[in-house]
Enzyme design. Structure first.
Site, PDB file in Angstrom:
ATOM      1  N   GLU A   3     -39.086  42.384  -8.969  1.00  0.00           N
ATOM      2  CA  GLU A   3     -39.490  41.784  -7.697  1.00  0.00           C
ATOM      3  C   GLU A   3     -38.280  41.253  -6.918  1.00  0.00           C
ATOM      4  O   GLU A   3     -38.288  41.243  -5.682  1.00  0.00           O
ATOM      5  CB  GLU A   3     -40.523  40.674  -7.957  1.00  0.00           C
ATOM      6  CG  GLU A   3     -41.246  40.150  -6.731  1.00  0.00           C
ATOM      7  CD  GLU A   3     -42.189  41.171  -6.061  1.00  0.00           C
ATOM      8  OE1 GLU A   3     -42.344  42.288  -6.570  1.00  0.00           O
ATOM      9  OE2 GLU A   3     -42.731  40.828  -5.001  1.00  0.00           O
ATOM     10  N   HIS A  50     -37.903  48.132  -4.671  1.00  0.00           N
ATOM     11  CA  HIS A  50     -38.352  48.491  -6.024  1.00  0.00           C
ATOM     12  C   HIS A  50     -37.845  49.898  -6.373  1.00  0.00           C
ATOM     13  O   HIS A  50     -37.369  50.149  -7.481  1.00  0.00           O
ATOM     14  CB  HIS A  50     -39.886  48.501  -6.088  1.00  0.00           C
ATOM     15  CG  HIS A  50     -40.531  47.146  -6.188  1.00  0.00           C
ATOM     16  ND1 HIS A  50     -40.225  46.259  -7.204  1.00  0.00           N
ATOM     17  CD2 HIS A  50     -41.477  46.539  -5.429  1.00  0.00           C
ATOM     18  CE1 HIS A  50     -40.976  45.158  -7.049  1.00  0.00           C
ATOM     19  NE2 HIS A  50     -41.725  45.295  -5.977  1.00  0.00           N
ATOM     20  N   HIS A  71     -39.649  46.473   1.148  1.00  0.00           N
ATOM     21  CA  HIS A  71     -39.997  45.880  -0.142  1.00  0.00           C
ATOM     22  C   HIS A  71     -40.144  46.969  -1.208  1.00  0.00           C
ATOM     23  O   HIS A  71     -39.488  46.926  -2.257  1.00  0.00           O
ATOM     24  CB  HIS A  71     -41.303  45.089  -0.012  1.00  0.00           C
ATOM     25  CG  HIS A  71     -41.762  44.428  -1.270  1.00  0.00           C
ATOM     26  ND1 HIS A  71     -41.553  43.095  -1.527  1.00  0.00           N
ATOM     27  CD2 HIS A  71     -42.404  44.908  -2.368  1.00  0.00           C
ATOM     28  CE1 HIS A  71     -42.045  42.787  -2.723  1.00  0.00           C
ATOM     29  NE2 HIS A  71     -42.579  43.884  -3.254  1.00  0.00           N
ATOM     30  N   GLU A  72     -40.985  47.965  -0.915  1.00  0.00           N
ATOM     31  CA  GLU A  72     -41.215  49.018  -1.907  1.00  0.00           C
ATOM     32  C   GLU A  72     -39.951  49.850  -2.117  1.00  0.00           C
ATOM     33  O   GLU A  72     -39.672  50.280  -3.238  1.00  0.00           O
ATOM     34  CB  GLU A  72     -42.394  49.909  -1.494  1.00  0.00           C
ATOM     35  CG  GLU A  72     -43.736  49.177  -1.396  1.00  0.00           C
ATOM     36  CD  GLU A  72     -44.111  48.364  -2.629  1.00  0.00           C
ATOM     37  OE1 GLU A  72     -43.700  48.730  -3.746  1.00  0.00           O
ATOM     38  OE2 GLU A  72     -44.818  47.343  -2.483  1.00  0.00           O
TER      39      GLU A  72
HETATM   40 ZN    ZN Z   1     -43.195  43.931  -5.265  1.00  0.00          ZN
END
Ligand code: ZN
Length: 521
Positions: free
Chosen positions: A314, A287, A283-284
């Site tokens: 996101e 980003h 997830h990170e």
């Molecule tokens: Zn996030």
């Protein structure tokens, strides 16, 4: 200061037009902001506990300097001059930059300094009250700050201005998701909600009938140093550039893009949480790949080198976490990688099918951040509707717990007995962030819609993922999303990349297929 100046002059435009001077100024502002970001990152990862007071002083000083620079009349003058410069009237890049600088400058200067200070004070006191209230499970302790937060946010919205035909809440939402409105959100969330509630019920029925797969493979106890090695290997293969970034540990995982060549992500680890570490790591890293894909080299400081909205940001993390990292194709490649790192014995009895299912279980949870892909959006819709009602004045802050708990019971079948796992669980309102929550679900919606459109452009995507080749996927998001920065609005970006405006249909198709693959319903 001398190194910042030289970094700035090294690649700053050499011209002397107002636009050139403006980009030099913006670059300096961004360098200053990156100093604060570096300190914030350090605070979460490295700083000794007793450094907290000094760090607060450092960050407060820098944030005041940032605010002064962002509202500097010289910036306004250069902006006005550049807007009237016929020499760049046909330059689409310059015009898009100017449009966005105008937006930022107006937003920064529309709020009276007294209100900004009051908001800052309220959030710093409010956060402390919230932490205390949550620890003691005592909503009444936080209530006065919650009321104050919503009152100040109403004043903020009035200063920012309500779009025609809109409502106060739109002005707040616009600061996180530019161009989005409450009405449009309602149109998109409505069908998603109608779809999700019965889907959760279907899963619960399957579970009651003994048809739920086991969670065991996802919670196998594994050494943390190996978990770090595994997550690093996976995110590197996905395309996070470790020569221009790093991953460290922190209590709450986050991503901080500092500037050209430097993007920091963090992750957290638990002995029985290797799949959690994988999902928050991917997830990170998602980003982070967005940050690394923005054209920061030549345009650092300009809006066209910045992310367009929280929802789009996101979407980039959700795609790698969910569409990629929770797929069966992914596990066909990643399970052998995991065996190589953790050893065959440590992963004994785990197969592609079982780990795929274990990492995709649907389980109603009180806590938003611990929720699965299906129920997560119900948590967001609840927050969106309640904060909208509180801004409108249709819901009094004191009535929040009752309404909250009733809705959780209706949607998820759970009985909230303590506010700390109910309306006191999130930090956002205590920080003064009203209008933020919906961006999480926008991220899920955008990622599903981008993923569908991308699938048409890359017909053998699944085989590529099975072989650990993520280059076409990264290439697609680089081309359609990253490289544009804020050149187009989130809505335009979606239209250009997928041929359609944002809709809940792709996410519903995606979730339906996922639930079918995991539960057979
Ligand atoms: Zn996030």
């Amino acid at each position: 200061m001398s190194s910042a100046t030289s970094a700035q002059t090294a690649s700053a435009p050499s011209g002397s037009s107002a636009y050139d001077k403006l980009t030099v100024l913006l670059r300096e502002n961004e360098i200053l902001k990156s100093v604060a970001n570096t300190l914030s990152w350090d605070q979460e990862t490295m700083m000794p506990e007793q450094g907290a007071a000094l760090r607060a002083d450092q960050l407060t000083l820098l944030s005041g300097m940032n605010h002064d620079r962002n509202t500097d009349p010289r910036l306004g003058d250069l902006l006005g001059e550049a807007e009237n410069d016929s020499a760049i009237a046909d330059d689409p890049i310059a015009q898009a930059n100017l449009r966005e600088v105008r937006r930022d400058y107006d937003l920064a200067t529309k709020l009276p300094k007294s209100l900004v200070e009051e908001l800052t004070r309220c959030s710093s006191m409010g956060m402390r009250a919230w932490k205390d209230a949550r620890a003691k499970n005592d909503f009444a302790k936080f209530l006065p700050w919650l009321e104050k937060t919503f009152e100040l946010n109403r004043r903020k919205a009035e200063c920012l201005g309500v779009p025609e035909g809109g409502e106060l809440y739109d002005a707040l939402m616009d600061t996180f998701e530019p161009g989005m409105t409450a009405k449009r959100t309602e149109e998109i969330f409505g069908p998603l909600r109608e779809f999700t509630v019965p889907l959760v019920q279907k899963v619960m029925d399957a579970k009651a009938a003994g048809k739920a797969p086991s969670v065991d493979p996802a919670v196998r106890e594994l050494p943390i140093d190996k978990q770090i090695e595994f997550t690093t290997r996976i995110t590197e293969a996905m395309g996070f550039d470790y020569d221009a970034g790093r991953m460290d540990a922190s209590t709450h995982p986050f991503c901080q893009g500092m500037g050209p060549g430097d993007c920091r992500i963090t992750n957290r680890y638990r002995a029985n949480g290797w799949c959690d570490a994988l999902s928050s790591g991917t997830h990170e890293a998602g980003h982070g790949m967005y940050e690394q894909g923005l054209p920061k080299g030549e345009r650092f400081g300009q809006p066209l080198a910045e992310s367009v909205s929280l929802g789009i940001h996101e979407s980039q993390s959700r795609m790698w976490e969910n569409q990629v990292g929770r797929s069966q194709a992914f596990w066909k490649w990643a399970l052998p990688v995991a065996r190589g790192i953790f050893g065959d014995t440590a992963l004994e009895g785990i197969g592609v099918e079982s780990i795929f299912k274990a990492s995709n279980l649907v389980e109603p949870n009180f806590i938003r951040v611990e929720s699965d892909e299906v129920t997560y959006n119900l948590h967001i819709m609840l927050r969106f509707e309640l904060e909208r009602a509180m801004i409108k004045g249709n819901l009094a802050c004191k009535d929040l717990p009752g309404v909250w708990n009733e809705r959780i019971k209706n949607d998820l079948g759970l009985t909230v007995t303590e506010d700390r796992i109910g309306c006191l669980q999130d930090i956002h309102w205590s920080m003064g962030a009203v209008g933020y929550f919906a961006t999480y679900t926008f991220g899920n919606l955008y990622s599903a819609q981008f993923w569908e459109a991308m699938g048409k452009d890359i017909p053998n995507r699944e085989q590529q993922v099975e072989s650990g080749d993520f280059s076409s996927i990264l290439g697609w998001v680089r081309e359609h999303i990253h490289q544009h920065g804020r050149r187009f609005s989130a809505g335009e970006l979606c239209q250009r990349a997928t041929g359609k405006p944002l809709s809940s249909e792709p996410l519903m198709r995606y979730l339906e297929a996922k639930v079918h693959a995991v539960y057979g319903v």
